[in-house]
Design a protein around this motif. Structure first.
Motif, short mmCIF file in Angstrom:
data_model
loop_
_atom_site.label_atom_id
_atom_site.label_comp_id
_atom_site.label_asym_id
_atom_site.label_seq_id
_atom_site.Cartn_x
_atom_site.Cartn_y
_atom_site.Cartn_z
N ILE A 24 0.83 -1.20 0.00
CA ILE A 24 0.00 0.00 0.00
C ILE A 24 0.87 1.25 0.00
CG2 ILE A 24 -1.60 1.36 1.42
CD1 ILE A 24 -2.96 -1.36 2.16
N MET A 25 1.91 1.28 0.83
CA MET A 25 2.79 2.44 0.88
C MET A 25 3.51 2.63 -0.45
SD MET A 25 2.18 3.93 3.67
CE MET A 25 3.40 5.21 3.45
N ASP A 26 4.00 1.55 -1.05
CA ASP A 26 4.64 1.64 -2.37
C ASP A 26 3.69 2.29 -3.37
OD1 ASP A 26 7.29 0.78 -2.43
OD2 ASP A 26 6.73 -1.33 -2.55
N LEU A 27 2.46 1.83 -3.38
CA LEU A 27 1.46 2.34 -4.31
C LEU A 27 1.17 3.82 -4.05
CD1 LEU A 27 -0.51 1.66 -6.57
CD2 LEU A 27 -2.14 0.91 -4.83
N LEU A 28 0.99 4.19 -2.79
CA LEU A 28 0.69 5.59 -2.48
C LEU A 28 1.88 6.50 -2.75
CD1 LEU A 28 -1.56 5.09 0.64
CD2 LEU A 28 -2.23 6.11 -1.54
#
Length: 138
Positions: A24-28
């Protein structure tokens, strides 16, 4: 924002986050701001992840101060509080201070110097200059 669990034997963001949190952090960090539904849609390219699971993880990251959450219309948009670079810088600094508190400055600094055997001379020169500047400012 302090990450309470640092996993030494993991790689990358998994040292600070669980696997889904890291994805999720990678995506955001890549997209900058997304809704829960958008995150779920992007994550489903790998394997199915329920909306409720994504919502729970993102809300926990917001509660920890890692994500910003803002209300837009009928949904919320989430964005990282820090850039990836700033997050990693903050966490590495925090980890360094914790290591120094627990094991002592001389042990930690000596091990860091030992690790410099594998870096280029440019970095060593930058560190030497930083030490000179630090001594001047004292």
């Amino acid at each position: 924002m302090k990450i309470n669990k640092f996993k030494v034997h993991e790689k990358g963001l998994n040292r600070f986050f669980g696997p889904l949190e890291a994805r999720i952090m990678d995506l955001l960090w890549e997209k900058e701001e997304l809704s829960i539904k958008s995150v779920q849609t992007h994550l489903e390219t790998d394997k199915a992840v329920s909306f409720n699971t994504v919502m729970t993880v993102m809300n926990r990251l917001a509660d920890k101060g890692i994500l910003n959450k803002r209300h837009v219309g009928r949904s919320f948009l989430y964005s990282p509080m820090l850039s990836r670079e700033d997050f990693l810088n903050t966490q590495s600094k925090e980890l360094t201070y914790e290591l120094m508190d627990e094991f002592g400055s001389s042990v930690v600094v000596n091990h860091m110097l030992d690790a410099l055997q594998n870096v280029d001379e440019g970095l060593v020169a930058k560190l030497e200059q930083k030490i000179k500047d630090w001594k001047k400012d004292r």
